[in-house]
Every structure is written in structure tokens, then in C-alpha cells.
Motif scaffolding. Structure first.
Motif, short mmCIF file in Angstrom:
data_model
loop_
_atom_site.label_atom_id
_atom_site.label_comp_id
_atom_site.label_asym_id
_atom_site.label_seq_id
_atom_site.Cartn_x
_atom_site.Cartn_y
_atom_site.Cartn_z
N ASP A 173 -5.45 -12.61 13.51
CA ASP A 173 -4.40 -13.31 14.27
C ASP A 173 -3.93 -12.47 15.46
OD1 ASP A 173 -2.70 -11.35 13.30
OD2 ASP A 173 -1.44 -12.70 12.12
N GLY A 174 -4.65 -11.36 15.75
CA GLY A 174 -4.35 -10.54 16.91
C GLY A 174 -3.43 -9.36 16.63
N ARG A 175 -2.85 -9.29 15.43
CA ARG A 175 -1.95 -8.19 15.09
C ARG A 175 -2.62 -7.25 14.09
NH1 ARG A 175 2.94 -11.09 12.48
NH2 ARG A 175 1.19 -12.14 11.45
N TYR A 176 -2.33 -5.94 14.24
CA TYR A 176 -2.85 -5.03 13.22
C TYR A 176 -1.93 -3.82 13.07
CZ TYR A 176 -4.83 -1.23 16.16
OH TYR A 176 -5.01 -0.15 16.99
N VAL A 177 -1.98 -3.24 11.86
CA VAL A 177 -1.20 -2.05 11.52
C VAL A 177 -2.18 -0.91 11.30
CG1 VAL A 177 0.48 -1.06 9.93
CG2 VAL A 177 0.50 -3.52 10.38
N ALA A 178 -1.98 0.21 11.98
CA ALA A 178 -2.80 1.39 11.76
C ALA A 178 -2.21 2.18 10.60
CB ALA A 178 -2.85 2.25 13.02
N VAL A 179 -3.04 2.49 9.59
CA VAL A 179 -2.57 3.06 8.34
C VAL A 179 -3.43 4.28 7.99
CG1 VAL A 179 -2.23 2.65 5.87
CG2 VAL A 179 -1.83 0.79 7.51
N GLY A 180 -2.81 5.32 7.45
CA GLY A 180 -3.62 6.45 7.00
C GLY A 180 -2.79 7.55 6.39
N ALA A 181 -3.46 8.40 5.62
CA ALA A 181 -2.83 9.57 5.01
C ALA A 181 -3.61 10.81 5.41
CB ALA A 181 -2.79 9.44 3.49
N SER A 182 -2.90 11.91 5.68
CA SER A 182 -3.50 13.19 6.04
C SER A 182 -4.30 13.04 7.35
CB SER A 182 -4.35 13.72 4.89
OG SER A 182 -4.67 15.08 5.09
N TYR A 183 -5.60 13.35 7.32
CA TYR A 183 -6.39 13.20 8.56
C TYR A 183 -6.39 11.75 9.02
CZ TYR A 183 -10.15 13.78 11.97
OH TYR A 183 -10.88 13.80 13.14
N ALA A 184 -6.44 10.81 8.08
CA ALA A 184 -6.44 9.40 8.45
C ALA A 184 -5.12 9.01 9.13
CB ALA A 184 -6.68 8.52 7.22
N ALA A 185 -4.02 9.69 8.81
CA ALA A 185 -2.77 9.45 9.52
C ALA A 185 -2.90 9.88 10.98
CB ALA A 185 -1.63 10.19 8.85
N HIS A 186 -3.62 10.98 11.22
CA HIS A 186 -3.90 11.37 12.61
C HIS A 186 -4.64 10.27 13.33
CE1 HIS A 186 -5.16 13.91 16.00
NE2 HIS A 186 -6.34 13.35 15.85
N CYS A 187 -5.65 9.68 12.67
CA CYS A 187 -6.42 8.59 13.28
C CYS A 187 -5.51 7.42 13.64
CB CYS A 187 -7.51 8.12 12.33
SG CYS A 187 -8.79 9.35 11.98
#
Length: 493
Positions: free
Chosen positions: A91-105
Motif C-alpha cells: 500500500d506504499g507504506r513501510y516500517v524499517a525494523v531491526g535489532a543490533s546491526y539490523a537496527a543500523h540498517c
């Protein structure tokens, strides 16, 4: 639930779609730790109405290319974000999610992604964020975090896959491994080819993402642990965030969050983080979050939560000298970070001070700081301070640590920050303060020659003297007995 496999940016990517025809909002998880390990997490997001996109970063597991930590994540993440928004199920919306190195991403997508604004996420969830190479490798004072980085590089550095127990196994076979000189030669002794190891220690640019956080324009949920080595970075990110809202959840946990509870964690500190993340994400995307900074922090050993930002009043604790106003910091026999016992004979290796027993419970909430006058006789000296709780039952437990590097041998005034405490200390507890020249193997040994500890190949002992009458220990103490708040309400308000 439908699973799709794709290769945006040429990288291995799985998309797990909810039941129904969509379109759906998405979450994007970019990881160097194997996207397959996120299957249960992705399915949880899909059950809650999100298309969960999980990707191996460049050079890791099923993704081709060369693995260069912290170098390609903004560009590769941007390509993937564009791909998500072109999909018929999006639907055009997204949330970037991550922990540790993935949080950096996740964070670089919000703060550094190149190209048009369309690549930026609509919200970010960053848990125990590893903000960058310099932040993970060194303390703010420049002292090297040896054990954590050696463990990470042994497990994940310069390879497509991971060997989580590599350093532990190597230390079992070679207990003196981390004493190797120079430290640049550590990979050879480890039996690994790690060309990026030496380059890690040339990274000194701290604070880049935090400085850019002021320009953020999306909501943030940042999660950390009081016992995590990135606690200060987690707090700095929350305080600096310039988006419409910022939420902080800080529990009595280590780097693994709920899978690593501290000894001060209680029943109230057990949470279902996945459910909380999804509820927050829905509210963030709908624009239903109250503007500003809010959240909750656990008060350890009290089984309750305080509003984020709660801080006590500074209070100086009286300390008396036990022994070691003159001591020798010998890098061949350093004070160890993994041993709380204190030698009672021989030449002192630390200055040891103690407070009287607490007459009543004390809620320490805020930064810990010591000040002192001290001298060393070498051109470079690290000063390591460790605060230990001695319970009425005789149990020793580490509370806080700080390490400072000074380059002048003359007498000087020193101020050491020992991080933060959010902890109830019981009546009868005494606080032991240790002032030493090393905190090894958590931190690299200062060789006392003036040479870089990473490239030095010789060591000198350093004679130290502390003026015990100058030592002050300052805690921040709540002047009232707190009541508990609901962490979910604080996060979702």
C-alpha cells in the motif's frame, strides 16, 4: 499467509504476506544474521496485517557480493525500499525494523538513504542499535572494546555465514588468545583470515547517525537494555530524534533483550515485544501517536516501570579507602572485567574504596560519576572505574563501569562517567568502588608506552597514586518512592 522469494538489489529476499487480497503496509528487516532465522518473526508480522520483507545483506548467507560491515546498507536498503513500493501487494507504506546491526540498517534508511524521499521508511523500530563501526568498537573516550568486537568478528567477520561460538571455542583452546601482541595479529592466532579487522580500529567517526537524527521526519521506537553495551547510544538516539514522535523502552535486559534478563529483572519486566511492536507500527502509520518523546524505563530490583526521562537528584556517597591509594597497573597482570574477586595480598593492582551500608533502600536513577585526583608515571594511562554492589548476603554484583584515557602523566583532576543506573539498592547494601588501570578483556590493555594499544608490541607497568580524600561518587537518587507506570501505554500513547 503467502511467501514470496525475490532478489531486489540482487540480494536474497523473502516476503511473507498476510491472508487476504491487500494491499498491505510492509516491514523491512535487513540482516547479516541469516534471514531464515527471522521466519517466526516474519510470520508474526504477517498475522498482524503486515507484509514482512526479510533480506540477507550483501555478502551474507544467500546474498552474493562482498561483506563490508556498515558500508553498503543505505544504498542497498534504498533499492529494496523502492522495490517494496512497486509491488502490487504494497500500500506504499513501510516500517524499517531491526535489532543490533539490523537496527543500523533500519536507521540509515531513515537518515542516510540516497535518492528521492520515497525510499525513506514511514516509521523505524530500532532495538539495541549498533549505530556504526566506531560506536561499536570504542568507548566515547576512545578506549577499545576488545572482547565484544573480537567475538563479533570471529563469528561474523569476512565470511558469508556465521559461527556464533567461534571466540568461546578459541578461548577454551587458547586462554591467552586476547593477550596476543600486537592485536592486529589476533586473526592469525585465531586461525582466521580477517582482512577487515585492522581497518575496524581506524574507524573513529562517532555520532554521525545521532547528529543526523535531529533531521528525522518519521516516528521512532527505540528499545534497549540497561545491561547492553549500547545503552548510551540508545538513549542518545531517542533524545536526538527530530521526528514527530520518539518512544523509548529500556528494560533490565542485556543485548538479547528478553532472552537476556538481568538479575534485577522481575515479573513485570516480561513483555511480548512482538505484539507491542505491531501495535506501535499500526499507530505510527496511522498518525495516531502523541507528538514528543515518551516511553518507559524499568527500575531494576523493584519490579516496576518509570516514565522515560525520569531522573533522580545528584547525591554524593561517602567512600572510605580500604587499600591501594598507591598501586601498579601492570598490563601483564591486568584487572579483569570478568572477575569480581579482589586480591588481598601482594602489590595492589587497584585502589579500593567502599561506602557504609545503606540505611534505607535507595532508588538510583540516572548517571553515575566519580571525581578524583590521581597521577600516573607513564605517557599514556587508562583509568577504569567499576562500581560493585555488595549485598547483605555477601554477594558481589557489578553495577556500572567507566573507562577514560589520559595522555599526560602529571597530577590531574579526573572525571569518569560510569554510564547510568536504574536500580533499587536494598538497605544494608554497600557500594565498592574500584579504580584501576585496566578492564580486560572487555577493553584492550593500555601498553603505557604511548603507542596505539591495537598495534603496540611491548608493555610497561604504570605506577599510580590516587588521593583518597579527593574521591567523590555521585549517584542520582529519586527523592520519593515511585509508583509504576504501564510501559505499553507509554509506548502507544
Amino acid at each position: 499467509m503467502t511467501s514470496l522469494h525475490a532478489t531486489p538489489a540482487g540480494l536474497a529476499t523473502d516476503a511473507h504476506l498476510p491472508e487476504g487480497s491487500g494491499p498491505f503496509p510492509a516491514v523491512l528487516i535487513r540482516t547479516p544474521y541469516d534471514r531464515v532465522r527471522h521466519l517466526a518473526e516474519a510470520r508474526g508480522w504477517a498475522r498482524r496485517g503486515f507484509a514482512a520483507v526479510v533480506q540477507d545483506v550483501r555478502g551474507r548467507f544467500a546474498s552474493p557480493g562482498e561483506w563490508h560491515p556498515y558500508e553498503n546498507e543505505a544504498a542497498d536498503g534504498a533499492v529494496t525500499a523502492r522495490w517494496i513500493r512497486r509491488q502490487p501487494w504494497s500500500d506504499g507504506r513501510y516500517v524499517a525494523v531491526g535489532a543490533s546491526y539490523a537496527a543500523h540498517c533500519a536507521l540509515v534508511l531513515a537518515l542516510e538513504a540516497p535518492g528521492e524521499a520515497a525510499v525513506r521508511p514511514d516509521a523505524v523500530i530500532a532495538a539495541v542499535p549498533a549505530l556504526g563501526a566506531a560506536e561499536t568498537a570504542r568507548e566515547p573516550s576512545g578506549v577499545e572494546r576488545l572482547l565484544a568486537r573480537a567475538g563479533w568478528w570471529a563469528a561474523h567477520g569476512d565470511r558469508h555465514d556465521s559461527d556464533e561460538g567461534a571466540l568461546e571455542q578459541a578461548l577454551a583452546a587458547d586462554p591467552g588468545l586476547l593477550t596476543h601482541l600486537p592485536l592486529t595479529g589476533l586473526p592469525k592466532r585465531l586461525g582466521r583470515i580477517l582482512p577487515s579487522w585492522a581497518g575496524l580500529w581506524r574507524q573513529r567517526e562517532r555520532g554521525r547517525l545521532v547528529s543526523r537524527a535531529a533531521d528525522a521526519d518519521v516516528p521512532l521506537l527505540v528499545v534497549g537494555g540497561h545491561h547492553d553495551h549500547f545503552t548510551e547510544d540508545t538513549l542518545a538516539l531517542w533524545r536526538a530524534w527530530g521526528g514527530p514522535s520518539a518512544r523509548l523502552l529500556l528494560g533490565p535486559w542485556g543485548h538479547g533483550l528478553l532472552t537476556m534478563p538481568g538479575s534485577d529483572a522481575g515479573p513485570a519486566h516480561r513483555m511480548v515485544l512482538g505484539e507491542l511492536y505491531a501495535r506501535w507500527a499500526h499507530r505510527a502509520l496511522a498518525g495516531d501517536l502523541t507528538p514528543g518523546r515518551h516511553g518507559a524505563q524499568a527500575l531494576g530490583d523493584a519490579d516496576l516501570w518509570l516514565p522515560a526521562g525520569t531522573e533522580g537528584e545528584p547525591r554524593t556517597q561517602r567512600v572510605r579507602l580500604l587499600h591501594g591509594s598507591r598501586f601498579t597497573a601492570d598490563p601483564d597482570r591486568p584487572v579483569r572485567s570478568d572477575d569480581l574477586t579482589v586480591p588481598t595480598g601482594g602489590v595492589p593492582d587497584r585502589c579500593l574504596l567502599v561506602t557504609p551500608p545503606l540505611l534505607r533502600p535507595l532508588d538510583a536513577v540516572g548517571p553515575v560519576r566519580i571525581r578524583l585526583r590521581a597521577t600516573s608515571d607513564t605517557p599514556s594511562a587508562d583509568w577504569a572505574a567499576r562500581l560493585v554492589a555488595l549485598t547483605p548476603e555477601g554477594i558481589a554484583e557489578q553495577l556500572a563501569v567507566g573507562v577514560l584515557r589520559r595522555e599526560e602523566p602529571a597530577a590531574s583532576e579526573l572525571t569518569l562517567g560510569l554510564g547510568r543506573l536504574t536500580r533499587r539498592l536494598r538497605a544494608g547494601t554497600r557500594l565498592r568502588l574500584e579504580i584501576a588501570g585496566h578492564h580486560f578483556p572487555a577493553h584492550a590493555r593500555n601498553p603505557h608506552t604511548g603507542d596505539d594499544p591495537i598495534t603496540a608490541d611491548r608493555l610497561l607497568a604504570s605506577r599510580r597514586e590516587v588521593d583518597p580524600t579527593s574521591v567523590t561518587l555521585t549517584l542520582h537518587v529519586l527523592p520519593f518512592r515511585p509508583t509504576s507506570t504501564d510501559p505499553a501505554k507509554e509506548i502507544l500513547r
